[in-house]
Scaffold this active site. Sequence first.
Site, PDB file in Angstrom:
ATOM      1  CD  GLU A 482      -2.701   1.557   0.208  1.00 22.43           C
ATOM      2  OE1 GLU A 482      -2.816   0.775  -0.736  1.00 22.43           O
ATOM      3  OE2 GLU A 482      -3.272   2.665   0.231  1.00 22.43           O
ATOM      4  CE  LYS A 486      -2.862   5.885  -1.440  1.00 19.67           C
ATOM      5  NZ  LYS A 486      -3.678   4.721  -1.264  1.00 19.67           N
ATOM      6  CD  GLU A 489      -3.182   6.272  -5.447  1.00 22.69           C
ATOM      7  OE1 GLU A 489      -3.375   5.863  -4.306  1.00 22.69           O
ATOM      8  OE2 GLU A 489      -4.048   6.212  -6.331  1.00 22.69           O
ATOM      9  CG  HIS A 505      14.887 -14.825  -4.406  1.00 20.86           C
ATOM     10  ND1 HIS A 505      15.653 -15.963  -4.437  1.00 20.86           N
ATOM     11  CD2 HIS A 505      14.446 -14.712  -3.125  1.00 20.86           C
ATOM     12  CE1 HIS A 505      15.658 -16.537  -3.242  1.00 20.86           C
ATOM     13  NE2 HIS A 505      14.929 -15.783  -2.415  1.00 20.86           N
ATOM     14  CE  LYS A 604     -11.950   7.993  -3.403  1.00 26.48           C
ATOM     15  NZ  LYS A 604     -10.717   7.559  -2.709  1.00 26.48           N
TER      16      LYS A 604
HETATM   17  C1  AGP Z   1      -6.084   3.921  -4.229  1.00 28.49           C
HETATM   18  O1  AGP Z   1      -5.518   5.035  -3.693  1.00 28.49           O
HETATM   19  C2  AGP Z   1      -6.864   4.086  -5.449  1.00 28.49           C
HETATM   20  N1  AGP Z   1      -7.787   5.123  -5.425  1.00 28.49           N
HETATM   21  C3  AGP Z   1      -7.415   2.784  -6.026  1.00 28.49           C
HETATM   22  O2  AGP Z   1      -6.425   1.813  -5.996  1.00 28.49           O
HETATM   23  C4  AGP Z   1      -8.708   2.228  -5.385  1.00 28.49           C
HETATM   24  O3  AGP Z   1      -8.448   1.702  -4.125  1.00 28.49           O
HETATM   25  C5  AGP Z   1      -9.292   1.164  -6.324  1.00 28.49           C
HETATM   26  O4  AGP Z   1      -9.604   1.757  -7.541  1.00 28.49           O
HETATM   27  C6  AGP Z   1     -10.492   0.476  -5.747  1.00 28.49           C
HETATM   28  O5  AGP Z   1     -11.536   1.365  -5.534  1.00 28.49           O
HETATM   29  P1  AGP Z   1     -12.788   0.967  -4.667  1.00 28.49           P
HETATM   30  O6  AGP Z   1     -12.290   0.733  -3.285  1.00 28.49           O
HETATM   31  O7  AGP Z   1     -13.716   2.117  -4.776  1.00 28.49           O
HETATM   32  O8  AGP Z   1     -13.339  -0.294  -5.244  1.00 28.49           O
END
Ligand code: AGP
Length: 609
Positions: A482, A486, A489, A505, A604
């Site tokens: 994660e 972060k 992105e 490896h 989003k």
């Molecule tokens: C993470 O920061 C992103 N925005 C992205 O990976 C997100 O978690 C993913 O698109 C899943 O979205 P959801 O939880 O709305 O299904």
Amino acid sequence: MCGIVGYIGSKQAAPFLLDGMSKLEYRGYDSAGIAVLEKGQVRVEKCVGRLDALRQKLEGNMPESVIGIGHTRWATHGRPSDRNSHPHTDSSGKFVVVHNGIIENYLALKEELIAKGVEFSSDTDTEVVAHLMADLFDGDMESTVKKVLKVIKGSYSLVFMCEAEQDKIICTKKDNPLVIGLGEGENFIASDIPAIINHTRRTFIMSDGEIATVTKDGVWVQDIEGTPINKKVFEVNWNAEAAEKGGFEHFMLKEIYEQPKAMRDTMTGRVNAEEKTITFPELNWTSEELQGINKIFIVACGTAYHAGIVGKYYLEQLARVPVEVDIASEFRYRSPLVDGNSLCIVISQSGETSDTLAALRESKRLGARTLGVTNVVGSSVAREADQVIYTYAGPEIAVASTKAYTTQLLAMLMLAIYVGRLRGTLAEEQAKELVGGLASIPEQIHKMLEDVDQIKVFAREYGSCEDAFFLGRSLDYAVALEGALKLKEISYIHAEAYAAGELKHGTLALIVSGVPVIVLATQEDVYDKTVSNLQEVKAREAVVIAIGFEGDTSLAKYADHVIYIPKTGKYHAPLLAVLPLQLLSYYAALTRGCDVDKPRNLAKSVTVE
Ligand code: AGP
């Protein structure tokens, strides 16, 4: 993806459309556009870029009308450009449409329309819908929309207007969200509630296959056969301010700081702090019921997938059930061995992610019991899963997920304790200890957020690097995944996460002098091994930032820098350890001048495959 709005009433439509679109920019921001019926004619204004570019274009020349539709785009078919921006019209300019989703058979339809002499003016899949409206128009907009729906395939939210019927907007959806807001002498359409919440709280959510005719005085919903549908209207109880920045520079920072509250809210009604027990009134499972479940599948995308990986550790170790975690876009194409003895848990902040929904549907088709973990009440995941656990993170606007992730981890940990107790795999004493640890988490997060200066310094110092690595073992590895996502992105730094033992490896070849390596070292049972891996990268002159517990006096001997987090249990550690990673990404993105809340190419809510 893409944000859709619509307005019909007696006020000016354009200001509502622009305001509503600003609340939906998280869904896409490659271009923006609106269409109104001005002096009886369709007027379209659109341009590539953010909503501000459209606002500038309209300055001093605002369309005047009491009916209009708008769109913010996340490009799928055709690059971001003026011509590919929505709304799209037919050749006469009399029919206009905005669309969120993908028309899968658009090429075949386009060829048929071209053969009939239709000229296209964009590279989008959506434009075929506008031309189809004109081609199939029989004098009645509703019946024409039904005809269009019979020929298009794919996923969509669609909103239509036409010059022939100036008193209505028609909208429909399949696999993409659409909500209707009900006002007095005015009605609203939007992809999501934040777009309408300043205007009305009375709303209903459209379901797949429904067609709504929206006029100034009412909304009439029917299916494709014309059967009327009575929709259940509900009152939105969010605070409009909850979807605003509240003094923070970015939504992401605000949402990071909202984590103590989000944790408390997600525990409310589930954690009994006095008795140190967990209940899920919404599940109300019995141990007998769970006997039949011999395998759990967790399916999700992106950050939610990372929460799923943490969930696997929790469920396997505390509830002793085998768990497979799948990336949702892969799940249904690998013929998963799901059956009536499986429990499929889908995790999705938005509850609208297309691949996650498809995985949910596939699991149901295969006979599995399904459980949705989502943050959005009434979302598709919430409606379609057999049962749902809500995370109560509140609206998450920044594209980069933060508080949704930590509440997902919390939900998974609570679930594992709950299932562990029901299955008798988790001793009462251990369960009490785990619940006791949970109760301290909000305050611990709060304390961590009080002083973030050290992280700001690291972000400034290493924010200009091009590569970074995240290492950890066991649960630390899951959190490292994660952390890397972060950083990638929002700061665009190339970042990779590895199980610390895996590095040698192959990837160790990439560790050169000065490369930042973030090493998580919170898991006691693999601590020494993690420290050995830390030393392997130090020997290659990497700059190591370690994350460990307060009171750990060893880490500072090996790492260049240490970020200390409050001491907690091994299962609770991910809830705290991710915080410095979120903050590091945030401040690195600031250092690099990135658009934190709206990172390039992302949206989003990912409602396309
Ligand atoms: C993470 O920061 C992103 N925005 C992205 O990976 C997100 O978690 C993913 O698109 C899943 O979205 P959801 O939880 O709305 O299904």
